[in-house]
Design a protein around this motif. Structure first.
Motif, mmCIF file in Angstrom:
data_model
loop_
_atom_site.group_PDB
_atom_site.id
_atom_site.type_symbol
_atom_site.label_atom_id
_atom_site.label_comp_id
_atom_site.label_asym_id
_atom_site.label_seq_id
_atom_site.Cartn_x
_atom_site.Cartn_y
_atom_site.Cartn_z
ATOM 1 N N ARG A 132 -122.167 21.261 -41.230
ATOM 2 C CA ARG A 132 -122.556 22.246 -40.227
ATOM 3 C C ARG A 132 -123.878 22.863 -40.663
ATOM 4 N NH1 ARG A 132 -118.434 25.716 -36.677
ATOM 5 N NH2 ARG A 132 -117.093 24.032 -35.949
ATOM 6 N N GLU A 133 -124.578 23.432 -39.723
ATOM 7 C CA GLU A 133 -125.859 24.049 -40.049
ATOM 8 C C GLU A 133 -125.683 25.068 -41.168
ATOM 9 O OE1 GLU A 133 -128.802 24.293 -36.327
ATOM 10 O OE2 GLU A 133 -126.908 25.293 -35.982
ATOM 11 N N PRO A 159 -123.971 21.520 -34.745
ATOM 12 C CA PRO A 159 -124.499 22.884 -34.585
ATOM 13 C C PRO A 159 -123.493 23.930 -35.016
ATOM 14 C CG PRO A 159 -123.933 21.926 -32.461
ATOM 15 C CD PRO A 159 -123.820 20.826 -33.471
ATOM 16 N N LEU A 160 -123.990 24.986 -35.611
ATOM 17 C CA LEU A 160 -123.155 26.125 -35.981
ATOM 18 C C LEU A 160 -123.090 27.033 -34.772
ATOM 19 C CD1 LEU A 160 -121.593 27.557 -38.248
ATOM 20 C CD2 LEU A 160 -123.694 28.772 -38.796
ATOM 21 N N LEU A 220 -133.990 24.016 -26.906
ATOM 22 C CA LEU A 220 -132.872 23.101 -27.115
ATOM 23 C C LEU A 220 -131.956 23.607 -28.221
ATOM 24 C CD1 LEU A 220 -131.725 20.511 -26.014
ATOM 25 C CD2 LEU A 220 -133.056 19.224 -27.686
ATOM 26 N N ASP A 221 -132.499 24.263 -29.240
ATOM 27 C CA ASP A 221 -131.660 24.896 -30.257
ATOM 28 C C ASP A 221 -130.719 25.908 -29.612
ATOM 29 O OD1 ASP A 221 -132.758 23.453 -32.294
ATOM 30 O OD2 ASP A 221 -134.188 24.998 -32.884
ATOM 31 N N ASN A 222 -131.280 26.778 -28.776
ATOM 32 C CA ASN A 222 -130.458 27.793 -28.114
ATOM 33 C C ASN A 222 -129.400 27.154 -27.233
ATOM 34 O OD1 ASN A 222 -132.043 29.781 -29.312
ATOM 35 N ND2 ASN A 222 -133.409 29.957 -27.558
ATOM 36 N N ALA A 223 -129.771 26.100 -26.505
ATOM 37 C CA ALA A 223 -128.816 25.456 -25.606
ATOM 38 C C ALA A 223 -127.684 24.787 -26.379
ATOM 39 C CB ALA A 223 -129.539 24.437 -24.721
ATOM 40 N N VAL A 224 -128.025 24.073 -27.445
ATOM 41 C CA VAL A 224 -127.003 23.348 -28.213
ATOM 42 C C VAL A 224 -126.050 24.324 -28.904
ATOM 43 C CG1 VAL A 224 -126.694 21.912 -30.255
ATOM 44 C CG2 VAL A 224 -128.343 21.242 -28.508
ATOM 45 N N ARG A 225 -126.588 25.368 -29.519
ATOM 46 C CA ARG A 225 -125.721 26.329 -30.206
ATOM 47 C C ARG A 225 -124.881 27.133 -29.227
ATOM 48 N NH1 ARG A 225 -130.848 27.869 -33.964
ATOM 49 N NH2 ARG A 225 -130.649 26.138 -35.454
#
Length: 467
Positions: free
Chosen positions: A85-86, A181-182, A275-280
């Motif tokens: 995990r992250e 993703p965490l 994309l970071d915000n969307a995935v997390r």
């Protein structure tokens, strides 16, 4: 792994064997040739001073040849964990079994993006002692961003006496390590507007077997005796039973917009892209609803070779969702990507599902799809994932370069183009809100509470929908 901060709790992977053979080192070759040459010249030209220089080199080369290792060492290497995990860490390990002639072992690991190392130079070396214990070399690797990445490759070398012979494969590669993703901390206290499943923890609008009190009514044929409410029955002289609301599960469909990845990613604890915000956020929403017994499906819009995840429930399904999110890659912006997006937008959505669209609202097709679903009577929530530091007219030039690659050549024109796009984006989002599609920025816990409450009230009101 207990000595590595943030170590992964996954099962340890088996290390892969490494094959190679003993070969003379360049230093041994130079010593042999130089020693033979100096001794030959000294004898032929009667130069004793050259004999003084050449004899030690020839003696060391001869000794290295006589002590050449005969058997190959048993070497296994690889990453201890292939799923993280992250923020979690694993170790890239090389184990060298005891073998005669092994004196020194060295390991050097090539850098990998979004990975922190201990030691920072990514190089370790040990000397073989007199014992029979295997040698172990390890480099701690901490993954700071979701995705699938190969740690390394690595360069491994085992040297014999005097460094005359070396056992070294070309490069050592391992399978890619998946960093899921965490999920951000998320908790929705408001239930899904229209649950339509058979089991679950959401209160239905219809009476049935459940755990939430609805009413006390007269006894009817078919009611269970354990439902009899004796205080009211004794007071009225007629049997009365307790009615409850049915417990149902709901279906949540996550639509992650991967057509664009806007911003600068610095891993956990730093800046994040859209994309970071969307995935997390998708991972957090999926984890919350799957733990409450609901069904969750996932569609990554614009991603290549990434099949949709059908709606299901359970802990194993959460693993499937997180693994799919970890393999997400943004589109390249080609015509093929736009064609693929139009095909993905034709997915089937049940009438009672809750659709959560996670998008930076740069692609108008995704917002138009959310609007079309809302007009069909489906509950739709849009989460704005564009980083706040980019959604402003005076964006930093470095961040603007991640949006417009030509920003460095003409910063004024790029800034003007981005301001125009932000105005178009604000207009499109305003039209979507006026049409009944709520758009909220991702803010962690309670992000969807107010929106789900409004959708619940709207679902109980009569309305006209298009079929």
């Amino acid at each position: 792994m207990s000595s590595v901060p943030g170590a992964a709790a996954a099962a340890t992977e088996e290390l892969a064997p490494v094959r190679a053979s003993w070969r003379p080192t360049p230093a041994h070759t130079r010593a042999t040739l130089a020693g033979l040459g100096l001794v030959a010249v000294a004898v032929m030209w009667r130069r004793p001073e050259l004999l003084v220089f050449g004899t030690p080199l020839l003696a060391v080369a001869l000794w290295g040849l006589l002590t050449r290792p005969e058997a190959d060492p048993v070497v296994v290497a690889g990453a201890r964990h292939l799923t993280l995990r992250e923020g979690q860490a694993t170790r890239w390990v090389a184990e060298v079994g005891p073998a005669p002639g092994v004196e020194d072992v060295g390991l050097a690991l090539m850098p990998t993006p979004f990975t922190e190392y201990e030691p920072a130079v990514r190089e370790v070396a040990v000397s073989a002692g007199a014992g029979e214990e295997p040698l172990e070399l390890a480099v701690a690797c901490r993954s700071t961003r979701w995705g699938r990445r190969v740690l390394g490759p690595a360069v491994l070398a085992v040297s014999g006496p005097f460094g005359a012979y070396r056992w070294a494969p070309d490069v050592v590669t391992t399978p890619p390590v998946t960093t899921v993703p965490l999920p951000d901390h998320f908790d929705a206290r408001v239930p899904v507007p229209r649950p339509d499943g058979l089991v679950g923890q959401n209160r239905s609008h219809h009476p049935g077997d459940g755990g939430e009190f609805a009413d006390i009514r007269p006894f009817r044929f078919g009611d269970r005796l354990r439902r009899v409410h004796w205080p009211v029955s004794v007071r009225t002289g007629e049997l009365h039973v307790t009615a409850t609301h049915a417990d149902q599960d709901s279906e949540v469909i996550l639509l992650v917009d991967a057509m664009h990845d806007i911003g600068l990613s610095q891993g956990t604890g730093g800046r994040s892209t859209s994309l970071d915000n969307a995935v997390r956020a998708a991972g957090a929403i999926a984890e919350h609803y799957l733990r409450t017994g609901d069904r969750v499906g996932l569609h990554v819009l614009g991603a290549r070779e990434l099949p949709a995840v059908g709606s299901a429930a359970g802990k194993n399904h959460l693993r499937r969702v997180l693994d799919t999110l970890a393999r997400t890659r943004s589109a390249d912006g080609t015509f093929a990507d736009e064609k693929r997006l139009r095909a993905q937008l034709r997915h089937r959505v049940p009438s009672g599902a809750l659709v959560v669209v996670l998008t930076p609202a740069i692609s108008s097709d995704v917002l138009s799809h959310a609007l079309a679903l809302s007009r069909r009577g489906i509950s739709v929530v849009t989460v704005d994932t564009l980083p706040p530091e980019i959604a402003r007219p005076d964006v930093d030039p470095v961040l603007l370069g991640t949006v417009i690659p030509q920003a460095a050549e003409s910063p004024d024109a790029a800034g003007l183009a981005w301001r125009v796009r932000l105005l178009e984006r604000a207009h499109e989002m305003r039209r979507a809100r006026e049409a009944g599609v709520p758009i909220v920025p991702w803010a962690g816990p309670g992000t969807l509470d107010l929106v789900l409450r409004d959708l619940g009230r709207r679902s109980r009101a009569p309305r006209v929908v298009s079929r």
